[in-house]
Design an enzyme around this catalytic site. Structure first.
Site, PDB file in Angstrom:
ATOM      1  N   ASP A 159       0.842  -1.201   0.000  1.00  0.00           N
ATOM      2  CA  ASP A 159       0.000   0.000   0.000  1.00  0.00           C
ATOM      3  C   ASP A 159       0.881   1.257   0.000  1.00  0.00           C
ATOM      4  O   ASP A 159       0.597   2.238  -0.694  1.00  0.00           O
ATOM      5  CB  ASP A 159      -0.900  -0.007   1.240  1.00  0.00           C
ATOM      6  CG  ASP A 159      -1.592  -1.343   1.409  1.00  0.00           C
ATOM      7  OD1 ASP A 159      -2.527  -1.625   0.653  1.00  0.00           O
ATOM      8  OD2 ASP A 159      -1.165  -2.135   2.276  1.00  0.00           O
ATOM      9  N   HIS A 187      -4.465  -3.403   6.381  1.00  0.00           N
ATOM     10  CA  HIS A 187      -4.317  -3.681   4.941  1.00  0.00           C
ATOM     11  C   HIS A 187      -5.697  -4.083   4.420  1.00  0.00           C
ATOM     12  O   HIS A 187      -6.019  -5.261   4.283  1.00  0.00           O
ATOM     13  CB  HIS A 187      -3.298  -4.801   4.715  1.00  0.00           C
ATOM     14  CG  HIS A 187      -3.204  -5.207   3.273  1.00  0.00           C
ATOM     15  ND1 HIS A 187      -2.811  -4.351   2.272  1.00  0.00           N
ATOM     16  CD2 HIS A 187      -3.493  -6.380   2.648  1.00  0.00           C
ATOM     17  CE1 HIS A 187      -2.852  -4.973   1.116  1.00  0.00           C
ATOM     18  NE2 HIS A 187      -3.272  -6.202   1.310  1.00  0.00           N
TER      19      HIS A 187
END
Ligand code: NAD
Ligand code: LMR
Length: 324
Positions: A159, A187
């Site tokens: 990410d 996440h």
């Protein structure tokens, strides 16, 4: 040359491992002077496919690879492991959220947490990649009472890397011009990719982009990138996930300049509940990581950070029976 280190990788026949194993063997994770012993774990039904991967690794004649163990026994795979990359688990398909995998995957991480506790090196560094990664890391850690909770981390580096590229492309700069990117939380689609502390080529990122782009384009694009890749590729990210896993482990083991995002056990920093595995800005040095303190956060950031914390608390409640 240094003495070899033992690297356990689970899900050795899977698509992430097909990138990961070869890059580790080439020295991308721990450097060109660090020999490795690869200890690969699979389920019995996938052993034949994993043996094919082992044949290919052998066919590369990598100078750094000293031995390869391929097994369906977690205690063998984790025996004296210095590093463990827990990848093996089911990926999501279209229309699913990562937490929909909890039921299918959570049990894997309680079993593997116990095996790490019993068999790995006392200093093992663990990275959980298999989704939902943060809560799976919590499960593994809670089942390894003899290891320190800080040895268990989960991957939000993908990410972080996605966020770097989005901001660099928007500002016409390069990823290496961006400092202090932060991904907070889980996440998952609630993660908060935060550019409020970022500098691009020395200038505050928020002065370079419109607020509307930040809130309504950048944040959702990073949050939904995994789903966009599943839609486009028909399979979840693999090479980029492997690359992020290498970045995470390399920086943790060898240190790095600047700030990176790692999901680690919260110590209560920034008002986040202690114990959950939450993505924080960290600095890595001398084989350990430290949360970067002192960022001033506005109401928008705090609200986003709390929303993703709430999801992690809910996931923890859902797996309470596996937390030992
Ligand atoms: P895949 O299905 O291609 O491979 C997974 C492998 O794990 C399979 O070979 C399977 O046999 C094996 N496996 C299943 N249970 C196991 C067990 N108990 N022990 C050992 N091996 C086991 O999946 P993939 O694309 O490689 O993805 C793996 C996981 O990583 C998924 O959960 C996916 O959602 C996750 N992922 C996370 C991130 C992240 O950023 N954190 C990024 C990409 C993918
Ligand atoms: C990703 O972010 O690409 C992975 O977590 C895979 C997924 O399910 O989105």
């Amino acid at each position: 040359m240094k003495d070899p280190v033992r690297i356990a990788i689970t899900g050795g026949a899977g698509q992430i491992s097909y990138s990961l194993i070869f890059r580790i063997a080439a020295g991308d994770m721990l450097g060109p002077d660090q020999p490795v012993i690869l200890q690969l774990l699979e389920i019995p039904q996938a052993m034949e496919a994993m043996n094919g991967v082992v044949m290919e690794v052998n066919d590369c004649a990598y100078p750094l690879v000293r031995d390869i163990v391929a097994t369906d026994d977690a205690n063998v795979a984790f025996k004296d492991a210095d590093y463990a990359l827990l990848v093996g688990s089911r990926p999501r398909g279209p229309g699913m959220e990562r937490k929909d995998l909890l039921e299918a995957n959570a049990a894997i991480f309680s079993v593997q947490g116990k095996a790490l506790n019993d068999s790995a090196s006392n200093d093992v560094r663990v990275l959980v990649v298999g989704n939902p990664a943060n809560t799976n890391a919590l499960i593994a850690s809670c089942n390894a009472p003899d290891l320190d909770a800080g040895q268990f981390t989960a991957m939000t580096r993908l990410d972080h890397n996605r966020a770097l590229t989005q901001l660099a492309q928007k500002t016409g700069k390069h990823v290496t011009d961006v400092d202090s990117m932060i991904v907070w939380g889980n996440h998952s689609a609630t993660q908060y990719p935060d550019i409020s502390q970022c500098q691009v080529d020395g200038k505050p990122a928020l002065d370079l982009v419109e607020r509307d782009w930040y809130e309504n384009d950048f944040i959702p694009t990073v949050q939904q990138r995994g789903a966009a890749i599943i839609k486009a590729r028909g399979a979840s990210s693999a090479a980029s996930a492997a690359s992020a896993a290498i970045d995470h482990m390399r920086d943790w083991a060898l240190g790095c300049d600047g700030i990176v995002s790692m999901s680690i056990p919260s110590d209560g920093s920034y008002g986040i509940e202690e114990g959950i595995i939450y993505s924080y800005p960290v600095r890595c040095k001398g084989g350990s990581y430290e949360i970067v303190q002192g960022f001033e956060l506005d109401a928008f950031s705090k609200e986003r950070m709390q929303a993703t914390e709430k999801e992690l608390r809910e996931e923890r409640t859902a797996v309470e029976h596996l937390l030992g």
